[in-house]
Design a protein around this motif. Structure first.
Motif, mmCIF file in Angstrom:
data_model
loop_
_atom_site.group_PDB
_atom_site.id
_atom_site.type_symbol
_atom_site.label_atom_id
_atom_site.label_comp_id
_atom_site.label_asym_id
_atom_site.label_seq_id
_atom_site.Cartn_x
_atom_site.Cartn_y
_atom_site.Cartn_z
ATOM 1 N N TYR A 81 2.141 -11.017 2.532
ATOM 2 C CA TYR A 81 1.327 -10.696 3.706
ATOM 3 C C TYR A 81 2.211 -10.102 4.903
ATOM 4 C CZ TYR A 81 -0.720 -11.315 8.364
ATOM 5 O OH TYR A 81 -0.986 -11.152 9.582
ATOM 6 N N LEU A 82 3.265 -10.444 5.167
ATOM 7 C CA LEU A 82 4.182 -9.642 6.129
ATOM 8 C C LEU A 82 4.517 -8.301 5.622
ATOM 9 C CD1 LEU A 82 6.568 -12.404 7.289
ATOM 10 C CD2 LEU A 82 4.569 -11.284 8.529
ATOM 11 N N ALA A 83 4.954 -8.319 4.506
ATOM 12 C CA ALA A 83 5.402 -6.965 3.668
ATOM 13 C C ALA A 83 4.249 -5.905 3.575
ATOM 14 C CB ALA A 83 6.121 -7.176 2.206
ATOM 15 N N ALA A 84 3.065 -6.339 3.203
ATOM 16 C CA ALA A 84 1.899 -5.492 3.346
ATOM 17 C C ALA A 84 1.425 -5.034 4.542
ATOM 18 C CB ALA A 84 0.958 -6.218 2.357
ATOM 19 N N ALA A 87 4.258 -2.665 5.899
ATOM 20 C CA ALA A 87 4.150 -1.180 5.119
ATOM 21 C C ALA A 87 2.945 -0.376 5.316
ATOM 22 C CB ALA A 87 4.620 -1.465 3.636
ATOM 23 N N LEU A 88 1.884 -1.051 5.538
ATOM 24 C CA LEU A 88 0.766 -0.394 5.739
ATOM 25 C C LEU A 88 0.416 0.192 7.174
ATOM 26 C CD1 LEU A 88 -1.692 -2.650 3.249
ATOM 27 C CD2 LEU A 88 -0.678 -0.239 2.923
ATOM 28 N N GLY A 89 0.642 -0.726 7.849
ATOM 29 C CA GLY A 89 0.280 -0.405 9.396
ATOM 30 C C GLY A 89 1.698 -0.580 10.279
ATOM 31 N N GLY A 90 2.660 -0.983 10.024
ATOM 32 C CA GLY A 90 3.603 -1.271 10.793
ATOM 33 C C GLY A 90 3.236 -2.570 11.666
ATOM 34 N N ARG A 91 2.521 -3.368 11.428
ATOM 35 C CA ARG A 91 2.169 -4.467 12.324
ATOM 36 C C ARG A 91 1.272 -5.326 11.376
ATOM 37 N NH1 ARG A 91 -1.126 -1.812 17.044
ATOM 38 N NH2 ARG A 91 0.359 -3.124 18.415
ATOM 39 N N THR A 92 1.638 -6.821 11.801
ATOM 40 C CA THR A 92 0.641 -7.922 11.086
ATOM 41 C C THR A 92 -0.318 -8.218 12.186
ATOM 42 O OG1 THR A 92 2.169 -9.489 12.157
ATOM 43 C CG2 THR A 92 2.589 -8.693 9.878
ATOM 44 N N TYR A 93 -1.151 -9.337 12.068
ATOM 45 C CA TYR A 93 -2.023 -9.460 12.946
ATOM 46 C C TYR A 93 -1.470 -10.130 14.147
ATOM 47 C CZ TYR A 93 -6.041 -11.711 15.196
ATOM 48 O OH TYR A 93 -7.035 -12.184 15.935
ATOM 49 N N PRO A 110 7.949 1.270 8.534
ATOM 50 C CA PRO A 110 9.068 1.040 7.597
ATOM 51 C C PRO A 110 8.258 1.154 6.171
ATOM 52 C CG PRO A 110 8.456 -1.250 8.400
ATOM 53 C CD PRO A 110 7.812 0.051 9.536
ATOM 54 N N GLY A 111 9.078 1.879 5.206
ATOM 55 C CA GLY A 111 8.805 2.052 3.864
ATOM 56 C C GLY A 111 8.403 0.508 3.292
ATOM 57 N N ALA A 112 7.889 0.670 2.178
ATOM 58 C CA ALA A 112 7.249 -0.494 1.408
ATOM 59 C C ALA A 112 8.511 -1.496 0.844
ATOM 60 C CB ALA A 112 6.414 -0.111 0.226
ATOM 61 N N LEU A 113 9.802 -0.986 0.550
ATOM 62 C CA LEU A 113 10.871 -1.479 0.105
ATOM 63 C C LEU A 113 11.469 -2.272 1.411
ATOM 64 C CD1 LEU A 113 12.386 0.722 -2.846
ATOM 65 C CD2 LEU A 113 11.456 -1.801 -2.906
ATOM 66 N N ARG A 114 11.779 -1.685 2.474
ATOM 67 C CA ARG A 114 12.266 -2.032 3.560
ATOM 68 C C ARG A 114 11.152 -3.317 4.259
ATOM 69 N NH1 ARG A 114 15.705 1.113 7.047
ATOM 70 N NH2 ARG A 114 15.021 3.049 6.417
ATOM 71 N N ALA A 115 9.980 -2.934 3.967
ATOM 72 C CA ALA A 115 9.221 -4.034 4.560
ATOM 73 C C ALA A 115 9.340 -5.215 3.786
ATOM 74 C CB ALA A 115 7.629 -3.393 4.586
ATOM 75 N N LEU A 116 9.367 -5.090 2.539
ATOM 76 C CA LEU A 116 9.467 -6.230 1.675
ATOM 77 C C LEU A 116 10.686 -6.867 1.788
ATOM 78 C CD1 LEU A 116 8.130 -7.865 -0.651
ATOM 79 C CD2 LEU A 116 9.074 -6.280 -2.155
ATOM 80 N N ALA A 117 11.815 -6.388 1.829
ATOM 81 C CA ALA A 117 13.005 -6.938 2.169
ATOM 82 C C ALA A 117 13.064 -7.770 3.406
ATOM 83 C CB ALA A 117 13.970 -5.733 2.162
#
Lengths: 174, 193
Positions: A81-84, A87-93, A110-117
């Motif tokens: 959830y955090l990574a998505a 990566a998609l909007g730069g912010r979670t809820y 951040p990019g997808a990989l950076r967000a996932l890491a």
């Protein structure tokens, strides 16, 4: 760029936009995100059990999982959830609720990989967040490792942000 | 005088008769005045010489400042009187009604170059004033779901304040030294520690 006079950001909050967010705000966002992940897990379990009930109504029993598995599912859900969201909007809820946004060193999301890491690091070592209180630039351990920052940004969408990349990177915007 | 005589002399109407009498009387008087006028420069030449003589010029020089002062004083008094008179007149006259009655405003406005007027206006500043008057940011906030809630705004502001408190506490304990680009601003917008 929206003129300052017409910005939806309240006047009292404008001086903070683009500055690095502190421990309390980020911890608040983290708690909200934890609750969101919990709700997702519960909804997932309910969904799985609902499907099982529809497929085999006779002899249906609620799926029982060991606590370790539940925690594992919760952590995996939280990380995804955090990574998505980052990566998609730069912010979670949680970030959205607390008015902060994750940006990379260029001020972009951040990019997808950076967000996932980043998400995995937060799930594995959440105490790294505490470093943003003691650190010099309000950066957590995860931020220092991945070159990210969390800034105050009350604009609803990243595209509407009046925050420039340089400003976001240095936090000099006042 | 018979009718034939009248016809020969052209005195057929009383008005023409009066006109001829007037011309016969004024004509010689006018010619006499012209003759006198021609003699004026010759007659007044000695007087001109006297007026331009040195003693009189000296006296005139002394009198000149008095004349200037007198004219200035007269001008000031006239301005006061005129201002008062105009004010009294304007007070008693309904100018708006007069303009409405006698001036074709549509025709007047049609002749105005509105493009030139608009070009001279600072529209950006005007728009800023309108936005400030309407409190447009508040309207946008109310229409933007993300930041519409007063509760959300309150939570965020409290979070920012708490962040600053934590940062200051950490600085006080000497855990870290402040850096210029991460300095914490006070909620009122002033520089913090």
């Amino acid at each position: 760029m929206i003129p300052a006079a017409a910005s939806p950001v309240p006047r009292e909050a404008r001086p903070y936009q683009g500055r690095s967010a502190g421990l309390v705000t980020r911890a608040g966002a983290g708690v909200v995100d934890g609750l969101v992940a919990l709700v997702l897990v519960v909804l997932g379990l309910v969904g799985v059990n609902g499907v099982r009930f529809v497929l085999r109504p006779r002899g249906f029993e609620v799926t029982s999982m060991p606590a370790v598995s539940v925690v594992g599912v919760f952590l995996a859900t939280l990380a995804l959830y955090l990574a998505a969201a980052w990566a998609l909007g730069g912010r979670t809820y949680g970030c959205h609720l607390m008015g902060v946004r994750v940006v990379d060193h260029d001020g972009r999301r951040p990019g997808a990989l950076r967000a996932l890491a980043r998400a995995v690091l937060y799930v594995v070592f959440p105490l790294g967040l505490l470093w943003c209180a003691a650190g010099r630039s309000r950066r957590s351990v995860q931020d220092l490792l991945l070159g990210t920052r969390v800034v105050y940004d009350w604009m609803p969408h990243a595209g509407h942000s009046s925050l420039g990349p340089g400003e976001a990177a240095t936090g000099t915007r006042t | 005088m018979t009718a034939a005589d009248r016809q020969s002399t052209g005195l057929r109407s009383p008005s023409l008769l009066a006109l001829d009498v007037t011309v016969a009387t004024v004509g010689p008087a006018f010619r006499a005045a012209q003759a006198v006028g021609r003699q004026v420069p010759t007659t007044t030449r000695p007087l001109t010489w006297v007026v331009r003589s040195r003693p009189l010029v000296a006296i005139a020089r002394r009198g000149r400042p008095y004349r200037v002062a007198l004219l200035q004083d007269l001008d000031a008094r006239l301005a006061t009187v005129l201002t008062t008179v105009v004010e009294q007149v304007l007070r008693r006259v309904d100018l708006t009604a007069l303009v409405e009655r006698h001036v074709d405003l549509d025709r007047l406005v049609a002749g105005v170059d509105l493009d030139a007027v608009v070009a001279r206006m600072d529209l950006a500043a005007l728009a800023e004033d309108v936005i400030a008057t309407l409190d447009l940011p508040e309207i946008i906030r109310e229409s933007t779901s993300a930041v519409s809630s007063e509760a959300v705004r309150e939570v965020r502001m409290r979070g920012i304040a708490a962040d600053d408190v934590v940062s200051r506490a950490v600085q006080r304990f000497g855990v870290r030294r402040p850096r210029a680009h991460t300095s914490v601003a006070t909620p009122d917008g002033g520089p913090g520690t």
